[in-house]
Design a protein around this motif. Structure first.
Motif, mmCIF file in Angstrom:
data_model
loop_
_atom_site.group_PDB
_atom_site.id
_atom_site.type_symbol
_atom_site.label_atom_id
_atom_site.label_comp_id
_atom_site.label_asym_id
_atom_site.label_seq_id
_atom_site.Cartn_x
_atom_site.Cartn_y
_atom_site.Cartn_z
ATOM 1 N N LEU A 28 0.844 -1.191 0.000
ATOM 2 C CA LEU A 28 0.000 0.000 0.000
ATOM 3 C C LEU A 28 0.879 1.241 0.000
ATOM 4 O O LEU A 28 1.173 1.815 1.043
ATOM 5 C CB LEU A 28 -0.914 -0.027 1.236
ATOM 6 N N GLU A 29 1.405 1.623 -1.119
ATOM 7 C CA GLU A 29 2.259 2.788 -1.212
ATOM 8 C C GLU A 29 1.894 3.595 -2.443
ATOM 9 O O GLU A 29 1.401 3.062 -3.437
ATOM 10 C CB GLU A 29 3.728 2.394 -1.246
ATOM 11 N N ALA A 30 2.122 4.906 -2.364
ATOM 12 C CA ALA A 30 1.917 5.822 -3.483
ATOM 13 C C ALA A 30 3.270 6.265 -4.004
ATOM 14 O O ALA A 30 4.266 6.276 -3.272
ATOM 15 C CB ALA A 30 1.105 7.026 -3.024
ATOM 16 N N VAL A 31 3.306 6.633 -5.279
ATOM 17 C CA VAL A 31 4.548 7.077 -5.938
ATOM 18 C C VAL A 31 4.411 8.541 -6.286
ATOM 19 O O VAL A 31 3.440 8.960 -6.934
ATOM 20 C CB VAL A 31 4.846 6.249 -7.188
ATOM 21 N N VAL A 32 5.391 9.306 -5.845
ATOM 22 C CA VAL A 32 5.431 10.737 -6.151
ATOM 23 C C VAL A 32 6.780 11.025 -6.812
ATOM 24 O O VAL A 32 7.820 10.546 -6.341
ATOM 25 C CB VAL A 32 5.253 11.584 -4.880
ATOM 26 N N LEU A 42 4.000 15.395 -0.210
ATOM 27 C CA LEU A 42 3.609 13.995 -0.052
ATOM 28 C C LEU A 42 2.352 13.960 0.804
ATOM 29 O O LEU A 42 2.336 14.486 1.921
ATOM 30 C CB LEU A 42 4.743 13.206 0.621
ATOM 31 N N HIS A 43 1.311 13.331 0.292
ATOM 32 C CA HIS A 43 0.034 13.282 1.009
ATOM 33 C C HIS A 43 -0.038 12.044 1.913
ATOM 34 O O HIS A 43 0.440 10.968 1.520
ATOM 35 C CB HIS A 43 -1.136 13.273 0.024
ATOM 36 N N CYS A 44 -0.671 12.260 3.049
ATOM 37 C CA CYS A 44 -0.843 11.161 4.016
ATOM 38 C C CYS A 44 -2.166 10.471 3.747
ATOM 39 O O CYS A 44 -3.224 10.827 4.288
ATOM 40 C CB CYS A 44 -0.804 11.698 5.442
ATOM 41 N N GLY A 45 -2.155 9.503 2.917
ATOM 42 C CA GLY A 45 -3.357 8.758 2.575
ATOM 43 C C GLY A 45 -4.305 9.595 1.736
ATOM 44 O O GLY A 45 -4.025 10.731 1.337
ATOM 45 N N ASN A 46 -5.461 9.004 1.522
ATOM 46 C CA ASN A 46 -6.478 9.660 0.708
ATOM 47 C C ASN A 46 -7.791 9.654 1.495
ATOM 48 O O ASN A 46 -8.784 9.058 1.106
ATOM 49 C CB ASN A 46 -6.625 8.926 -0.607
ATOM 50 N N ILE A 47 -7.743 10.328 2.641
ATOM 51 C CA ILE A 47 -8.876 10.296 3.577
ATOM 52 C C ILE A 47 -9.502 11.663 3.650
ATOM 53 O O ILE A 47 -8.798 12.670 3.783
ATOM 54 C CB ILE A 47 -8.412 9.836 4.983
ATOM 55 N N LEU A 48 -10.822 11.690 3.567
ATOM 56 C CA LEU A 48 -11.561 12.939 3.703
ATOM 57 C C LEU A 48 -12.102 13.034 5.138
ATOM 58 O O LEU A 48 -12.384 12.030 5.775
ATOM 59 C CB LEU A 48 -12.715 12.987 2.699
ATOM 60 N N ASN A 100 11.700 6.009 0.407
ATOM 61 C CA ASN A 100 10.384 5.675 0.948
ATOM 62 C C ASN A 100 10.074 6.561 2.151
ATOM 63 O O ASN A 100 10.910 6.756 3.038
ATOM 64 C CB ASN A 100 10.332 4.213 1.382
ATOM 65 N N TYR A 101 8.841 7.061 2.175
ATOM 66 C CA TYR A 101 8.353 7.898 3.271
ATOM 67 C C TYR A 101 7.071 7.250 3.814
ATOM 68 O O TYR A 101 6.256 6.736 3.027
ATOM 69 C CB TYR A 101 8.077 9.321 2.799
ATOM 70 N N THR A 102 6.935 7.341 5.192
ATOM 71 C CA THR A 102 5.774 6.736 5.863
ATOM 72 C C THR A 102 5.062 7.791 6.703
ATOM 73 O O THR A 102 5.695 8.575 7.413
ATOM 74 C CB THR A 102 6.191 5.576 6.765
ATOM 75 N N CYS A 103 3.738 7.767 6.574
ATOM 76 C CA CYS A 103 2.889 8.684 7.345
ATOM 77 C C CYS A 103 2.088 7.840 8.362
ATOM 78 O O CYS A 103 1.402 6.883 7.975
ATOM 79 C CB CYS A 103 1.962 9.431 6.410
ATOM 80 N N GLN A 104 2.146 8.252 9.678
ATOM 81 C CA GLN A 104 1.374 7.592 10.731
ATOM 82 C C GLN A 104 0.283 8.563 11.207
ATOM 83 O O GLN A 104 0.568 9.695 11.576
ATOM 84 C CB GLN A 104 2.273 7.230 11.903
ATOM 85 N N GLU A 105 -0.929 8.067 11.179
ATOM 86 C CA GLU A 105 -2.057 8.893 11.638
ATOM 87 C C GLU A 105 -2.774 8.146 12.780
ATOM 88 O O GLU A 105 -3.168 6.972 12.604
ATOM 89 C CB GLU A 105 -3.022 9.178 10.509
ATOM 90 N N ILE A 106 -2.964 8.880 13.908
ATOM 91 C CA ILE A 106 -3.646 8.278 15.077
ATOM 92 C C ILE A 106 -4.973 9.017 15.259
ATOM 93 O O ILE A 106 -4.995 10.198 15.610
ATOM 94 C CB ILE A 106 -2.787 8.400 16.347
ATOM 95 N N TRP A 112 -1.275 3.655 8.852
ATOM 96 C CA TRP A 112 0.037 3.874 8.234
ATOM 97 C C TRP A 112 -0.129 3.998 6.709
ATOM 98 O O TRP A 112 -0.807 3.195 6.084
ATOM 99 C CB TRP A 112 0.981 2.728 8.545
ATOM 100 N N PHE A 113 0.556 5.015 6.131
ATOM 101 C CA PHE A 113 0.484 5.240 4.669
ATOM 102 C C PHE A 113 1.920 5.363 4.110
ATOM 103 O O PHE A 113 2.719 6.159 4.645
ATOM 104 C CB PHE A 113 -0.304 6.515 4.344
#
Length: 535
Positions: A28-32, A42-48, A100-106, A112-113
Motif C-alpha cells: 500500500l504505497e503511493a509514488v510521487v 507527499l500526502h498522508c493517505g487519501n482520507i476525507l 520511501n516515506y511513511t505517514c502515521q495517523e492516530i 500507516w500510509f
C-alpha cells in the motif's frame, strides 16, 4: 515518552520500523515524482474528513523521524513542513531525498500510509557533435557531397535520457531517425543534397517527462562539375568592357578573381564574376584571367582566359548605282573580340550622322557582316562617300566606300553601233583585198566554182564570124599598139562579150591558162575556140 515532547524513544522507533516494513510488504504505497531543486508535497493517505495526529518518517535502514503535527516535536530540517495538518512538504529537492516515506495517523485507530518519492534530474546541457567538413563564420556546419558525417548527442540526466534524432529538409515535415536508450550516435556514409537541412537531437527524461532539444543546421556543398567559362562584351549603354566569368552547377556560388595576364595584377574580386573595365585599362591583344575557387575544392581552383582584340574592316572601295536602281554596300568585320558595333555614316566633312533604317535605306547585320542597301538611287542625294565604322572598347576602325550614281545606258544603241562598226570594217577589208589583189579574189572564186571539172576550157563568143574576118586587119593594128602600152592587159574588142575560164583544182594551172589565152589573142587576132586537153 517524556512529557513536554522530546524525540521518540529508540524502542518505539524499532517497533514502528517493524510495522512500516509490514505495510510495505502489503504494497500500500503511493509514488510521487519530484525534480531536483523543485518542491514536492507527499500526502498522508487519501482520507476525507477530520484527521488525527500525523507523524512522518523516512525509511532507510531504520525509520528516521521527519515531522509531526504535534507542535511540541520540531521538524528534522527546516525544509520539511506540514500542509493541511497532514501532508509533508519538502522544499528544494535533492537527489538524496529520493526514497520511501511513511505517514502515521492516530485517530481512534492508528493508520500507516507509504509514499515512494522519486527524484528526477535533467536533461541538462545537451551536447551535439557533428563531424562535418567545416564550419562557416556564422557557425553553420557544412559537409562535402559524398563525404561521411558522424552524429552524436549527450546530456546529463537522471535517470539516463532517451535520445531521439529528427531530420527536417527544406520546405518539408520532420522525420525521425529513431530513438534509443543506449545508443545516442549514428553516421551517414554518403552525404547528398537531399540530406541538407536541420538535425535535431531530443533528450527525454522518462521519469519527469521533461525534455530538451538542440537543432543544428547542416549544409551539403559541392563544386561545379565542369570547367569555368569566361567572356568579354561591350557594356550596355556605355563604352566600357564587361568581363564575365561563370562556373555553374555547384553549391554555394564560387568566388571569382579577375587578373591581368601576364603579371597577375588583380582587377577585381566578387561573387558575381563580373568586372567593368574602362578604355584606359585596355589594349589590343591584352589577356585577362578569371580564377575561381570553391569552399569544398578543388584546392587549386579553376581558371579561364580571354584575349581582347580590335576590329579589322574589309569592304569594296567603289560601288556604282544607276539612277532609280538599287545598290548594296557591304562591310565585313574580322578579328574583333568582343564583337564590334557596326555603324553606317555619311559625309565625314560635316558633323557625322549615323544612317538610320528608312524606306530608302535598309540596314542588315549577320554576325560581323553588315550591309547597307540604298533604294531608288539619286545622284544628288546618294552619290558620295559612305563610311562603315566598327566600334569596340579596344578601338575604332573605319573604311570609306565611294558610291557613283550614273544615268542608265542605251543598250539598243550600243548594240547597233557595234554591229555597224563591224559591217563597216568588213567592207573596208573586202575593198582592200579586191583593190590590191584582184587575181587572188578571182582565183579563190573560181576555185570554189570549178572544184569538180577536169578540163580547162577558154571560150570566145563573137557576134558574127563574118564581121570578125573583115575587121581582123584593123583590129590587129590596134591591138598591136595596145600591147606595146599594156602588155599584160587583155585587148578589148567590141564583139567580145564574155571570157570564161574553168580550172579544176589547180590555181597555178588556171593562171598559166589565162596567160596563154592573152598570148594567143594578141598573135592570132581571131575568134577561135580552142580546147585544151587534160595533161
Amino acid at each position: 515518552m517524556a512529557a513536554g515532547g522530546g524525540a521518540p524513544e529508540p524502542r518505539v522507533l524499532v517497533c514502528l520500523g517493524a510495522l512500516l516494513a509490514a505495510w510495505v510488504a502489503v504494497g500500500l504505497e503511493a509514488v510521487v515524482i519530484g525534480e531536483v531543486h523543485e518542491n514536492v508535497t507527499l500526502h498522508c493517505g487519501n482520507i476525507l474528513g477530520p484527521r488525527g495526529l500525523v507523524t512522518w518518517y523516512r525509511n532507510d535502514s531504520e525509520p528516521v523521524f521527519l515531522l509531526s503535527s504535534n507542535s511540541s516535536l520540531p521538524p528534522a530540517e527546516p525544509r520539511f513542513s506540514l500542509v493541511d495538518a497532514n501532508s509533508l512538504h519538502i522544499k528544494s529537492l535533492s537527489l538524496g531525498d529520493e526514497g520511501n516515506y511513511t505517514c502515521q495517523e492516530i485517530l481512534n485507530v492508528t493508520q500507516w500510509f507509504q509514499v515512494w518519492l522519486q527524484v528526477a534530474s535533467g536533461p541538462y546541457q545537451i551536447e551535439v557533435h557533428i563531424a562535418a567538413t567545416g564550419t562557416l563564420p556564422n557557425g553553420t556546419l557544412y559537409a562535402a557531397r559524398g563525404s561521411r558525417v558522424d552524429f552524436s548527442c549527450n546530456s546529463s540526466s537522471r535517470p539516463p535520457p532517451m535520445v531521439e534524432w529528427w531530420f527536417q529538409a527544406l520546405n518539408s515535415s520532420s522525420e525521425s531517425f529513431g530513438h534509443n536508450l543506449t545508443v545516442n550516435s549514428f553516421s551517414l556514409l554518403l552525404m547528398s543534397p537531399n540530406l541538407q537541412g536541420n538535425y535535431t537531437c531530443l533528450a527525454l527524461n522518462l521519469l519527469s517527462k521533461r525534455h530538451r532539444k538542440v537543432t543544428t543546421e547542416l549544409l551539403v556543398y559541392y563544386p561545379p562539375p565542369s570547367a569555368p567559362q569566361c567572356w568579354a562584351q561591350m557594356a550596355s549603354g556605355s563604352f566600357m568592357l564587361q568581363l564575365t566569368c561563370r562556373w555553374d552547377g555547384g553549391y554555394p556560388d564560387p568566388d571569382f578573381v579577375w587578373m591581368e595576364e601576364p603579371g597577375g595584377v588583380i582587377v577585381g574580386k566578387s561573387k558575381l564574376g563580373v568586372e567593368m573595365l574602362s578604355e584606359s585599362q585596355l589594349s589590343d591583344g591584352k589577356k585577362f584571367k578569371c580564377v575561381t575557387s570553391h569552399i569544398v575544392g578543388p584546392e587549386s581552383g579553376a581558371s579561364c582566359v580571354v584575349q581582347i582584340r580590335g576590329p579589322s574592316l574589309l569592304s569594296e572601295p567603289m560601288k556604282t548605282c544607276f539612277v532609280g536602281g538599287n545598290v548594296t554596300l557591304t562591310c565585313q568585320v574580322s578579328g574583333a573580340y568582343p564583337p564590334a558595333k557596326i555603324l553606317w555614316l555619311r559625309n565625314l566633312s560635316q558633323p557625322e550622322v549615323v544612317i538610320q533604317p528608312s524606306s530608302r535605306h535598309l540596314i542588315t547585320q549577320d554576325g560581323q557582316n553588315a550591309t547597307l542597301t540604298i533604294h531608288n538611287c539619286s545622284q544628288d542625294l546618294d552619290e558620295g562617300y559612305y563610311v562603315c565604322r566598327a566600334e569596340s572598347p579596344v578601338g575604332v576602325r573605319e573604311v570609306e566606300i565611294w558610291l557613283s550614281v550614273k544615268e542608265p545606258l542605251n543598250i539598243g544603241g550600243i548594240v547597233g553601233t557595234i554591229v555597224s562598226l563591224l559591217l563597216l570594217g568588213l567592207a573596208i577589208i573586202s575593198g582592200l583585198l579586191l583593190y590590191y589583189s584582184p587575181v587572188f579574189c578571182w582565183k579563190v572564186g573560181n576555185t570554189f566554182r570549178g572544184q569538180n571539172m577536169d578540163d580547162v576550157m577558154v571560150l570566145v563568143d563573137s557576134e558574127e564570124e563574118e564581121e570578125e574576118e573583115e575587121d581582123a586587119a584593123v583590129e590587129e593594128e590596134e591591138e598591136a599598139h595596145e600591147r606595146e602600152e599594156l602588155p599584160k592587159e587583155i585587148p578589148k574588142q567590141d564583139h567580145i562579150h564574155r571570157v570564161t575560164a574553168l580550172v579544176n583544182g589547180n590555181i597555178e594551172q588556171m593562171g598559166n591558162g589565162f596567160q596563154d589565152l592573152q598570148d594567143d589573142s594578141s598573135e592570132e587576132q581571131s575568134d577561135i575556140v580552142q580546147e585544151d586537153r587534160p595533161v
